[in-house]
Design an enzyme around this catalytic site. Structure first.
Site, PDB file in Angstrom:
ATOM      1  N   GLU A  59       0.817  -1.220   0.000  1.00 43.15           N
ATOM      2  CA  GLU A  59       0.000   0.000   0.000  1.00 43.15           C
ATOM      3  C   GLU A  59       0.847   1.265   0.000  1.00 43.15           C
ATOM      4  O   GLU A  59       0.485   2.264  -0.628  1.00 43.15           O
ATOM      5  CB  GLU A  59      -0.953  -0.011   1.203  1.00 43.15           C
ATOM      6  CG  GLU A  59      -2.060  -1.062   1.111  1.00 43.15           C
ATOM      7  CD  GLU A  59      -1.556  -2.493   1.364  1.00 43.15           C
ATOM      8  OE1 GLU A  59      -0.424  -2.657   1.864  1.00 43.15           O
ATOM      9  OE2 GLU A  59      -2.305  -3.445   1.057  1.00 43.15           O
ATOM     10  N   HIS A 128     -11.488  -5.383   8.874  1.00 44.37           N
ATOM     11  CA  HIS A 128     -12.246  -5.079   7.661  1.00 44.37           C
ATOM     12  C   HIS A 128     -13.360  -4.059   7.893  1.00 44.37           C
ATOM     13  O   HIS A 128     -14.220  -3.906   7.037  1.00 44.37           O
ATOM     14  CB  HIS A 128     -12.868  -6.360   7.073  1.00 44.37           C
ATOM     15  CG  HIS A 128     -11.861  -7.299   6.478  1.00 44.37           C
ATOM     16  ND1 HIS A 128     -11.085  -8.122   7.247  1.00 44.37           N
ATOM     17  CD2 HIS A 128     -11.498  -7.534   5.199  1.00 44.37           C
ATOM     18  CE1 HIS A 128     -10.294  -8.845   6.458  1.00 44.37           C
ATOM     19  NE2 HIS A 128     -10.520  -8.499   5.215  1.00 44.37           N
TER      20      HIS A 128
END
Ligand SMILES: Cc1ncc(C[n+]2csc(CCOP(=O)(O)OP(=O)(O)O)c2C)c(N)n1
Ligand SMILES: [Mg+2]
Lengths: 335, 378
Positions: A59, A128
């Site tokens: 990322e 999540h």
């Protein structure tokens, strides 16, 4: 036409890429798969692997490469697969994305968008479902946007891509499947404009993201109890629309901020502070908040106790000192 | 595309075949043309590289002499309170100047806080170059006009930017190369690895120059890595890698020029590790006696890059006493102009606080700028 919020985002990306060939989309699984939430569905097929492509799983590298490409003529849109998986990119975001224009005295702007699917309510296992907006909103130099309607999803993403500044575009996962009657393309109110989604006169509910539908439902339910609640949808957290929020609270005299993120040191805390700074003399009660508890995001079976729901919002509205009775919860010695 | 079956069934390899990574591996010993005194290095220590042209070496000599004088001046300015801090690159001149001479004007440089000398070598105005360390703003030069990114302090975080800039240029069909400088300590940071990997996967024309000066502040290289060399780190990513005597200007120029031109020609990224030494403390504020021996510093000073280049050029009658005097005079003149121009206290306009946070200030920033202006008007 009935459109889901996810499809509206997809259409916004497609239209932006059609109009401007410097717009690129990259990230993890955004190519052939179309993203784990299918927001980039069909883009690689239409625009080719040069315009919509998968990257290595890193990322910081994704955001860092986007910085370089934005420095050199492109308008990258990058997808972080989930809220909590954007954390490896945080150094790039805080130290470079947010600061580049300022540290170069305006010589280097970064027209880039970091899309972050965020927040919970979808039964996701740990890592999540984080509401990570405060980290970005607290970082000067970033714009932070979070649409709650289908039309806003399209319009705000188009505006984010066209914006000369970096935008962290927070997409509430639970709302991806929200539907609305909308004709695309559509242009809604500009960045930095909050919108009154429902007019009311007794109290203001200030909300954003997943909290907007909750606030609207609470307002509808309160009406049958004789309470008229106004609902303000912030839409962009940065820039913040003090004017619309303050005007509403000055009118109603009472305010509850509703947000899914943990309340401590949060965007909701900032809103409460700003409202009392600006509206103190119009307030009949302290500004209250309905937020997630100050705990790590819970496992799916406990989500329902964590997320601000309609009942908790209505209970909180009842604590707004309607009869001049102090809120027992916050009386000295009450705990 | 590799299929699942191919994944499970590796192709048969013959034991005699050269390993597939041979073309990526650095040479067994650092590339060098010169011995420690500037004489010719024995054998084929320079590998497949060719000696840079005399013309290029003469430019390098002048720039290194000027760079060192500038560097000494900057350190002196910290003592007079004219600079907030200065990380010296004394002793690393071959890498600082080699990097900028290997680049074209249209190429990009991504420097660290230690590479102010490279900025000077690129022709950036010294006051603009010292803006960061003077404390008057974060970046004083225009990165777009100079094709030089702001000096980067968060270690290795500029490496992915170099990849992005280089890849963007390549996508437009330009032959621009980006060269990023990272320290030995910086090679332990995740962004260094992500950048190598991205550069290789996207075949971006990037040269990674690792200035291995032996220390990350106080921490020696042995605590940074257990790899055979820092150059080996490229191999795992598919990046061709080289290690060089970083105090040999011939070697640095030869290897960096080859790396830049190879990347430009579409050969993909290259990693160059320069073996050098930080002869000064980390910055003027550091006390290096706490972590290293004076003898070690002295030993490295005897392998001085400028002295080695000077000896080499003199031995070939390519540098005269007059040339040396002229280079030193140019350095003195440059230093005295820097001293003069920095003789005044650094100042800043408080209104600048709110400029350029966004392309257009937010209502909140306008409001806050007004509050500060009122406060100052009182
Ligand atoms: C991410 C990050 N961590 C820590 C620091 C603090 N710091 C500044 S310089 C430095 C040492 C870096 O050593 P190296 O990469 O070898 O470069 P050198 O200073 O030797 O040129 C450290 C730890 C930093 N700037 N950035
Ligand atoms: Mg070092």
């Amino acid at each position: 036409m009935t459109v889901t919020l996810g499809k509206a985002l997809n259409a916004a990306l497609r239209d932006a890429m059609r109009e401007d060939d410097t717009v690129l989309m990259f990230g993890e699984d955004v190519g052939a798969l179309g993203g784990v939430f299918r927001v980039t569905d069909g883009l690689a097929a239409e625009f080719g692997e040069d315009r919509c492509f998968d990257t290595p799983l890193a990322e910081s590298g994704i955001v860092g490469m986007a910085v370089g490409m934005a420095m050199n003529g492109f308008r990258p849109v990058v997808e972080m697969q989930f809220d909590a998986f954007a954390y490896p990119a945080f150094e790039q975001i805080a130290s470079h994305v947010a600061k580049m224009r300022n540290r170069t005295r305006g010589a280097v702007g970064l027209p880039m968008v970091i899309r972050v699917p965020y927040a919970g309510g979808i039964g996701g296992v740990e890592h999540h479902s984080d509401s990570s907006e405060a980290y970005y909103a607290h970082t000067p130099g970033l714009k932070v946007v979070t649409p709650a309607t289908v039309a806003d999803a399209y319009s705000l993403l188009r505006e984010a891509i066209a914006d000369p500044d970096p935008v962290v575009f927070m997409e509430a996962k639970k709302l991806y499947w929200a539907k609305d009657e909308t004709t695309l393309p559509v242009t809604t109110e500009r960045f930095g404009t909050a919108v009154v989604r429902r007019a009311g006169s007794d109290a203001t509910l200030v909300a954003y993201g997943t909290a907007v539908p909750v606030a609207l439902e609470a307002a509808a339910s309160a009406e049958s109890d004789g309470r008229s609640l106004e609902v303000v949808d912030l839409r962009t957290l940065v820039p913040f629309d003090d004017e619309t929020v303050a005007a509403s609270v000055r009118k109603t005299g009472r305010c509850v901020v509703v947000a899914e993120a943990a309340g401590f040191a949060s965007v909701s805390a900032e809103i409460a502070a700003r409202v009392q700074e600006r509206c103190f003399h119009s307030l009949w009660a302290p500004v209250l908040r309905v937020t997630g508890w100050d705990v790590p995001y819970p496992p799916p079976v406990l989500e329902k106790y964590h997320l601000p729901g309609v009942d908790r919002v209505l209970d909180t509205v009842e604590r707004l000192q309607w009869d001049d009775v102090p809120d027992p919860r916050f009386l000295a010695g009450s705990r | 595309m590799t299929t699942q079956a191919e994944h499970r069934m590796p192709a048969a390899t013959s034991a005699a075949a050269a390993p597939a990574d041979a073309h990526l591996l650095p040479s067994a010993e650092p590339i060098r043309f010169l011995d420690d005194d500037g004489g010719p290095a024995p054998g084929d220590a320079h590998g497949r590289y060719e000696r840079p042209s005399t013309e290029l070496l003469r430019r390098a000599y002048d720039a290194m002499v000027l760079g060192r004088r500038f560097d000494a001046q900057a350190t002196a300015l910290t003592k007079q309170g004219r600079l907030a801090v200065y990380p010296s690159s004394r002793g690393q001149e071959a890498g600082e100047i080699g990097a900028v001479l290997a680049l074209r004007e249209t190429d990009w440089l991504f420097p660290t806080y230690r590479d102010t000398m490279a900025l000077i070598g690129r022709g950036i105005d010294p006051v603009e170059a010292l803006t960061l360390l003077r404390g008057s703003w974060h970046c004083g030069y225009d990165p777009m006009a100079t094709r030089t990114a702001p000096q980067c302090t968060p270690l290795a975080t500029h490496a992915p930017h170099a990849v992005g800039v280089a890849y963007a240029a390549r996508r437009r069909g330009e032959d621009t190369v980006a060269l990023v400088i990272v320290g030995d300590g910086g090679t332990s940071e995740g962004d260094f690895h992500e950048a190598l990997n991205f550069a290789a996967v996207f075949h971006a024309p990037v040269v990674f120059l690792v200035q291995n000066n032996g220390y990350a502040i106080s921490v020696p290289l042995s605590r940074q890595t257990a790899a055979p060399s820092l150059a080996h780190k490229g191999v795992g990513y598919g990046v061709r890698s080289e290690r060089v005597d970083g105090n040999d200007p011939l070697a640095m120029l030869a290897v960096l020029t080859e790396a830049v031109e190879s990347a430009r020609a579409g050969g993909g990224p290259v990693l160059v590790e320069a073996h050098t030494y930080r002869v000064e403390p980390h910055t003027n504020a550091d006390d290096d006696s706490r972590y290293r021996d004076h003898d070690e510093v002295e030993a490295w000073k005897r392998r001085d890059p400028i002295a080695r280049l000077e000896a080499h050029l003199r031995s070939r009658d390519e540098l005269t006493d007059d040339d040396v005097a002229a280079a030193r005079e140019a350095g003195e003149a440059f230093a005295s102009r820097v001293r003069e121009r920095l003789s005044e206290e650094a100042t800043g306009d408080p209104a600048d606080l709110f400029a350029h946070v966004y392309a257009e200030p937010t209502p909140q920033l306008r409001e806050q700028a007004g509050w500060l202006a009122e406060e100052l008007a009182r």
